[in-house]
Structures are given as structure tokens and as C-alpha cells.
Design a protein around this motif. Structure first.
Motif, PDB file in Angstrom:
ATOM      1  N   PHE B  98       0.797  -1.222   0.000  1.00  0.00           N
ATOM      2  CA  PHE B  98       0.000   0.000   0.000  1.00  0.00           C
ATOM      3  C   PHE B  98       0.836   1.281   0.000  1.00  0.00           C
ATOM      4  O   PHE B  98       0.609   2.191  -0.803  1.00  0.00           O
ATOM      5  CB  PHE B  98      -0.960  -0.010   1.198  1.00  0.00           C
ATOM      6  CG  PHE B  98      -1.938   1.122   1.191  1.00  0.00           C
ATOM      7  CD1 PHE B  98      -3.039   1.096   0.366  1.00  0.00           C
ATOM      8  CD2 PHE B  98      -1.747   2.231   2.015  1.00  0.00           C
ATOM      9  CE1 PHE B  98      -3.947   2.144   0.347  1.00  0.00           C
ATOM     10  CE2 PHE B  98      -2.649   3.281   2.001  1.00  0.00           C
ATOM     11  CZ  PHE B  98      -3.749   3.233   1.168  1.00  0.00           C
ATOM     12  N   GLY B  99       1.805   1.351   0.899  1.00  0.00           N
ATOM     13  CA  GLY B  99       2.619   2.562   1.006  1.00  0.00           C
ATOM     14  C   GLY B  99       3.394   2.854  -0.271  1.00  0.00           C
ATOM     15  O   GLY B  99       3.581   4.019  -0.644  1.00  0.00           O
ATOM     16  N   LYS B 101       2.425   1.854  -3.302  1.00  0.00           N
ATOM     17  CA  LYS B 101       1.433   2.233  -4.309  1.00  0.00           C
ATOM     18  C   LYS B 101       1.090   3.724  -4.173  1.00  0.00           C
ATOM     19  O   LYS B 101       0.990   4.443  -5.157  1.00  0.00           O
ATOM     20  CB  LYS B 101       0.186   1.377  -4.076  1.00  0.00           C
ATOM     21  CG  LYS B 101      -0.755   1.299  -5.259  1.00  0.00           C
ATOM     22  CD  LYS B 101      -1.840   0.259  -4.968  1.00  0.00           C
ATOM     23  CE  LYS B 101      -3.137   0.663  -5.618  1.00  0.00           C
ATOM     24  NZ  LYS B 101      -4.275  -0.118  -5.132  1.00  0.00           N
ATOM     25  N   MET B 102       0.949   4.176  -2.916  1.00  0.00           N
ATOM     26  CA  MET B 102       0.638   5.582  -2.677  1.00  0.00           C
ATOM     27  C   MET B 102       1.792   6.483  -3.117  1.00  0.00           C
ATOM     28  O   MET B 102       1.605   7.646  -3.421  1.00  0.00           O
ATOM     29  CB  MET B 102       0.346   5.822  -1.186  1.00  0.00           C
ATOM     30  CG  MET B 102      -0.933   5.201  -0.708  1.00  0.00           C
ATOM     31  SD  MET B 102      -2.374   5.760  -1.629  1.00  0.00           S
ATOM     32  CE  MET B 102      -2.818   4.285  -2.525  1.00  0.00           C
ATOM     33  N   ARG B 103       2.992   5.924  -3.136  1.00  0.00           N
ATOM     34  CA  ARG B 103       4.150   6.704  -3.590  1.00  0.00           C
ATOM     35  C   ARG B 103       4.376   6.558  -5.081  1.00  0.00           C
ATOM     36  O   ARG B 103       5.381   6.994  -5.603  1.00  0.00           O
ATOM     37  CB  ARG B 103       5.400   6.248  -2.828  1.00  0.00           C
ATOM     38  CG  ARG B 103       5.453   6.800  -1.435  1.00  0.00           C
ATOM     39  CD  ARG B 103       6.525   6.126  -0.612  1.00  0.00           C
ATOM     40  NE  ARG B 103       6.682   6.796   0.666  1.00  0.00           N
ATOM     41  CZ  ARG B 103       5.773   6.777   1.638  1.00  0.00           C
ATOM     42  NH1 ARG B 103       4.651   6.110   1.466  1.00  0.00           N
ATOM     43  NH2 ARG B 103       5.978   7.434   2.758  1.00  0.00           N
ATOM     44  N   ARG B 146       4.727  -3.718   6.581  1.00  0.00           N
ATOM     45  CA  ARG B 146       4.032  -2.622   5.920  1.00  0.00           C
ATOM     46  C   ARG B 146       4.671  -1.280   6.267  1.00  0.00           C
ATOM     47  O   ARG B 146       4.765  -0.386   5.430  1.00  0.00           O
ATOM     48  CB  ARG B 146       2.553  -2.624   6.344  1.00  0.00           C
ATOM     49  CG  ARG B 146       1.720  -1.609   5.618  1.00  0.00           C
ATOM     50  CD  ARG B 146       0.272  -1.661   6.031  1.00  0.00           C
ATOM     51  NE  ARG B 146       0.093  -1.212   7.414  1.00  0.00           N
ATOM     52  CZ  ARG B 146      -1.090  -1.109   8.008  1.00  0.00           C
ATOM     53  NH1 ARG B 146      -2.184  -1.443   7.364  1.00  0.00           N
ATOM     54  NH2 ARG B 146      -1.178  -0.700   9.253  1.00  0.00           N
TER      55      ARG B 146
END
Lengths: 264, 355
Positions: B98-99, B101-103, B146
Motif C-alpha cells: 500500500f505505502g 502504491k501511494m508513492r 508494511r
């Protein structure tokens, strides 16, 4: 022995309750297949003619189209409002919060007929005279509480740290909403939408005050038909409504489990 | 990986001062633990560093850069939450990714980094599971992976092991320490568990009522507590009141073993702490310099140790705890109530507390 008797009496109570609840519906469905032009139980001969008749009736067909369009439009209008209102209510900590929540949920408690009359007066004062618009606004207000209620229930189950975790991982605002919040409250949103669709489609008391001669909903069309004739086409259209509602309920149960949604 | 500096950080909620002016520094690669009872402000301090709570006053600097005005999303800090806060609708892989992908990291790069992190936390075989299909320890490792996959400047952990049973908790502590050492990560940890703080940390900050009472290495806070609160929190149960007299500390009806560095004028009082296990007993009352005579009030057998409650001539009480190892474990208790004894200890076992 006592255990057996208890079990038997408990079972009969349950079966009795179900019969009490379902018998009228079963009656209607059976009567709808009557070949004679009278409502008679049990019918002496069988036919699908009243289904054909009901489907040919101009008022039923118009009413069905309007009711369907109205339910979908009101549902699609009430759902985003409900979601945003629920999120706002869930997050706010100010003192007026519970009062605001009560106002939002008021249409749940206020009798439909009162909501209808209030809307009639308010919309007349605002000079809103077009029946479709009046119906849309009225139905949106009437079903909004269901959307808010189900979304609030989903939100209450969420760990507040989830959004904080998303934030520390670089997802702020909209992206956190899109990837974390929205997927997690989606069952609540859809449940609210389906309840809204059913309620809107089924509504009489609010619509009664908002329709005009050219625009009327299916339940009202059925009522006015009933004033002049009492043939089984009423039973036929009712059976079709039962089938649609049942279909939606099954869909809801299959997708999310009704029990979980209603427990909120 | 990064150097963290907190300057005069404080947080006030209405009339409640949750944190009052905390200043501290964590060197790159260091593991600092905020230790204290619930409500002492340790979590609030941590959340201010993470950017989840805006401080009332003060600044947070990471590698010299003032990040106080940045949101949590902009700080690039990895955080492990008390509830873990795994995303329930995502698989292990999706949670960890997730982290990244957000970056907007390229998908191939995301896959590579997620896989390598899952290998570090030994979860590669569970990559497609959902969080509710994992055990507590496995969920813990997902949360850690994560937070680490974004290569954070700092790793922040808010009582992550609170929900685990003792055995699993110890395994996770060892694992966390190993990973932060291997990856040379600057870590900020919050706990109310004294033992956990001591075994994990390079530095421990003991907090009480929104203030840091003592900041030091685990040995310093354990062996040389500076305040009564820290001593108490570190399990010291003996507190004595003493009085200075010409470079000698008088307490309990005698002079304490020296040399001690006198603080304050002659006649000024001071509170001191001694660990019960430092108090050594000899039979017979023999008043010499550097020893106190006492009477045994009570003897309690604990299995691996025996504790004696002593009454000193001036009425203060003192605890002594002896290990029951070797032959002494099989001998009868050395003293019983009413016995006269002499208590002595090494000079460095005495901690003078700040009032």
C-alpha cells in the motif's frame, strides 16, 4: 417429556407466526392465477390472464416506469448525501452532533403521512409544482435515514487507526477515502441503497401528497384501480411486486448477509 | 537511518496538559523507548512525531529538517499501531504494497520490495492471505513489514505487543530488535512494560505526567534511577530518608557506606533508593561504619529468593532479598522474625533521588 412438549410448543409457535405473516402473501399469489374475474380463494380454474391484463393496463405500466425511475433516482441521490452525512456525523465531536443525527434520522420515526403533508406544504411554499421533482425530493428525504443509518453502522465497526495507518503510509484525504474507507463501508452503502430502492418503490403515504394527474406511482395506481374494480389483476401485479422484492432481498442476503446489515 | 530531534514539544487538550515540554534527541540507527504508565503522555508524544497530532508548542526535526508543519502522509515515517490497523480488505501483499502504491512506485519495483520485506519477516508463504486468516504474531509481522517497506526515516511503534501472550511477545521482541539492527533503523517505541523497554532499547525515556523524568541507557535508568518515580517504576522498593552531615549520609540510625558525593548543605535531607537484592545481611547487630543494625520483622520465602523486612533503629523499614541458589536453596531460612542483623551494601548501590 417436558423437554419434548416445550420443543413442540415452541415449534408450533414459530410455525404459527410464519403462517400468520406469510398466509396473506400466499393467498394473493394463489388468487392471481384465478381464471374468474373475481377474487376468490381457492380459485376454481386457473389462468395467467390477469397477469396479461395487469401488464396491459396503461396506469400500471406508467406507474411502474415512474416508480422504478423514481426509486433509482432517489436512491442515487440519497446515497452520496447519506454517505457524506454519515462520515461527517461519525467524525465530528461537537456538541450539536447528536441533535443533528436525530434530525437526519427523523423521517424514520415521523409517520410517512406527516412527512408527506410537511413536504406538500414546504414544496408549495417554495413553489415547486412539478410532480416528478416533488416526488424525487420527497422520496430522497424519506429514504435518506436508511442510507445514513447503514453507513453509520459500518463506520462504527471500523478501527479509527485504519485511516491513520493509511495516512502514515502516504495516503491522505481522497486517496485514503477511496482505498480504505470506501471499500470497507461499501456493504453498508449498498445495503442502504437497496433498502432505499425497496422503500421508495413501495411508498404510498409520502407519494400520496406529491403526485398529480399525469404522474403517479405504481402503488398509487394500484390503489386508484382498486376503487373501481376488484379483479385479480391487483393480485397479479402484487405477486410481481412480491417477486421483485424477494429477489432483491435474496441478492442482499447473498452479497452481505442481511443479519449482519440489520444488526448494525 | 535518520536523526530525530524533539525541541520543547508540548500538547494541551483544553485544560489538560497531556505532554509538557519534551526535548530529546535520537541518533541515527538508535532505538529509543518511551516508557511510562498509561496517561503519562508517551503515546501523545509519539503521535506528535508521527504527525497524527499537531503539537501545541515545539518542533520536530528529522535529519535537521523541521517537519512540524508536515502532515503524517508527508513525513515518510513508518508506524506500527497498537491495534495493528491492518487493512482487512487487502491481502498481506496488498497491505505491504500500500505505502509503495501511494508513492507511485513502479509495479515491478513494488513486487520486488514487498517480496524482500516479506522474506525478512518470514511471511512470504502467506502473501495471499487476508489479515483475519493470520495468527497474532503473523499479523504483527505484516504490520511491521508494511511500515518498513516504505524505507521510513523513522520507525514508530505504539505498544505493538500488548495483545500477545508472553512467549510470543518475547519472540517478537527479539525479532524486532534483530530487524531494526540489521536494517539500521531509527526506532521510537512506546510501552508501559519496564522489561520490554530494557531489553529492546539503546535509550529509555521514562515519562510521568507529561514529562520525561529520566533519559538514559537501560543500565542507567535501571541501575541509577534519578527520581523516586523512576526508581519505583524500575522495581526498586526500598526508599529511605537520610540527612547529610560532614560528607556522610546518616540514615536508618547509622552512617551509610561511602564515599558518597554530598549534595546540599549539612543537615539537608535527601531521599535515597536501594534495590532489595543489594542489601546484604549478616547475623548479629554490629554497629560499624557503613553498616546498619536492624531487626527482622518478617521473612517471606518466594522459591528462588527469600525476602526479609527489616526495621531500622530510627523506625524506617528496609527490604532485603537473597537469592536461594546453590546450597542456600536447601538450607533453612537464615533469619526469622525478631532476629538482630547487620545490613550493608556496596556504596554504588545507593541512589540519591532528586526531590
Amino acid at each position: 417429556m417436558i423437554g419434548l412438549m416445550q420443543r413442540v410448543s415452541f415449534r408450533s409457535l414459530i410455525i404459527g407466526s410464519y403462517i400468520f405473516l406469510l398466509a396473506p402473501l400466499i393467498c394473493v399469489v394463489v388468487v392471481s392465477f384465478n381464471a374468474e374475474p373475481v377474487q376468490q380463494f381457492p380459485p376454481r380454474s386457473w389462468s395467467l390472464r390477469w397477469y396479461a391484463h395487469a401488464l396491459q393496463l396503461e396506469s400500471f405500466r406508467n406507474g411502474a416506469v415512474i416508480s422504478f425511475a423514481l426509486a433509482v433516482a432517489a436512491g442515487l441521490l440519497a446515497t452520496p448525501i447519506g454517505v457524506l452525512a454519515a462520515i461527517g456525523l461519525h467524525r465530528s465531536h461537537w456538541r450539536g452532533k447528536s441533535a443533528l443525527e436525530a434530525i437526519f434520522l427523523a423521517p424514520l420515526i415521523v409517520p410517512g403521512i406527516v412527512t408527506g403533508i410537511s413536504l406538500l406544504i414546504a414544496l408549495a411554499a417554495l413553489d415547486v409544482r412539478e410532480a416528478p421533482l416533488r416526488l424525487l425530493l420527497g422520496h430522497t428525504v424519506a429514504i435518506l435515514p436508511y442510507s445514513i443509518r447503514t453507513v453509520l453502522a459500518s463506520l462504527a465497526r471500523l478501527d479509527p487507526a485504519l485511516e491513520e495507518a493509511a495516512e502514515t503510509l502516504g495516503a491522505s484525504g481522497l486517496r485514503s477515502f477511496r482505498y480504505i474507507l470506501l471499500p470497507l463501508i461499501r456493504p453498508g452503502i449498498l445495503a442502504g441503497l437497496v433498502f432505499g430502492l425497496i422503500l421508495s418503490f413501495d411508498d404510498v403515504s409520502v407519494s400520496l401528497f406529491l403526485v398529480d394527474a399525469r404522474t403517479t406511482t405504481l402503488p398509487l395506481a394500484i390503489m386508484s384501480y382498486l376503487e373501481y374494480s376488484f379483479d385479480p389483476s391487483i393480485a397479479a401485479i402484487s405477486s410481481m411486486l412480491i417477486a421483485v422484492t424477494l429477489g432483491l432481498a435474496v441478492l442482499l442476503e447473498r452479497s452481505f448477509g442481511l443479519k449482519r446489515l440489520l444488526a448494525g | 537511518m535518520a536523526h530525530v530531534q524533539l525541541s520543547d514539544l508540548s500538547k494541551r487538550y483544553g485544560v489538560f496538559q497531556a505532554v509538557e515540554t519534551v526535548s530529546m534527541e535520537v541518533q541515527s540507527g538508535e532505538f529509543l523507548t518511551l516508557l511510562g504508565p498509561s496517561g503519562c503522555g508517551k503515546t501523545t508524544t509519539l503521535r506528535m512525531v508521527a504527525g497524527l497530532v499537531p503539537p501545541t508548542t515545539g518542533t520536530v526535526r528529522i535529519d535537521g529538517r523541521d517537519v512540524t508543519a508536515l502532515s503524517a502522509a508527508q513525513r515518510g515515517i513508518g508506524m506500527v499501531f497498537q491495534s495493528l490497523a491492518l487493512f482487512p480488505h487487502m491481502t498481506v501483499t496488498e497491505n505491504v504494497a500500500f505505502g509503495l502504491k501511494m508513492r507511485r512506485v513502479a509495479p515491478a519495483e513494488i513486487a520486488r520490495r514487498v517480496r524482500s520485506l516479506l522474506e525478512i519477516v518470514r511471511l512470504a508463504h502467506l502473501a495471499d492471505r487476508y489479515p483475519n486468516q493470520l495468527s497474532g504474531g503473523q499479523q504483527q509481522r505484516v504490520a511491521l513489514a508494511r511500515a518498513l517497506v516504505i524505507e521510513p526515516s523513522i520507525l514508530i511503534l505504539d505498544e505493538p505487543f500488548g495483545a500477545l501472550d508472553r512467549k510470543l511477545r518475547e519472540a517478537m521482541q527479539v525479532e524486532l530488535r534483530q530487524i531494526t539492527r540489521d536494517l539500521h533503523i531509527t526506532a521510537l517505541f512506546v510501552t508501559h512494560d519496564q522489561e520490554e523497554a530494557l531489553m529492546l532499547s539503546d535509550l529509555v525515556a521514562v515519562m510521568n505526567q507529561g514529562r520525561v523524568e529520566q533519559l538514559g541507557t537501560p543500565q542507567e535508568v535501571f541501575r541509577a534511577p534519578r527520581t523516586r518515580f523512576v526508581a519505583d517504576f524500575m522495581g526498586v522498593t526500598n526508599f529511605l530518608k537520610g540527612r547529610w552531615s560532614g560528607g556522610v549520609l546518616l540514615a536508618g540510625g547509622g552512617a551509610l557506606p561511602g564515599p558518597l558525593q554530598q549534595v546540599g548543605a549539612d543537615g539537608s535531607t535527601v531521599e535515597l533508593a536501594i534495590r532489595p537484592e543489594e542489601v546484604l545481611l549478616q547475623p548479629g547487630a554490629e554497629a560499624t561504619t557503613g553498616a546498619l543494625t536492624a531487626a527482622v520483622l518478617q521473612a517471606v520465602y518466594h522459591g528462588t529468593s527469600t525476602s526479609y523486612t527489616l526495621r531500622l533503629p530510627d523506625g524506617q523499614t528496609l527490604m532485603s532479598r537473597e537469592p536461594n541458589d546453590g546450597a542456600s536453596g536447601y538450607a533453612p531460612l537464615r533469619f526469622s522474625a525478631g532476629d538482630a542483623v547487620t545490613a550493608r551494601w556496596r556504596p554504588e548501590a545507593v541512589h540519591l533521588l532528586q526531590s
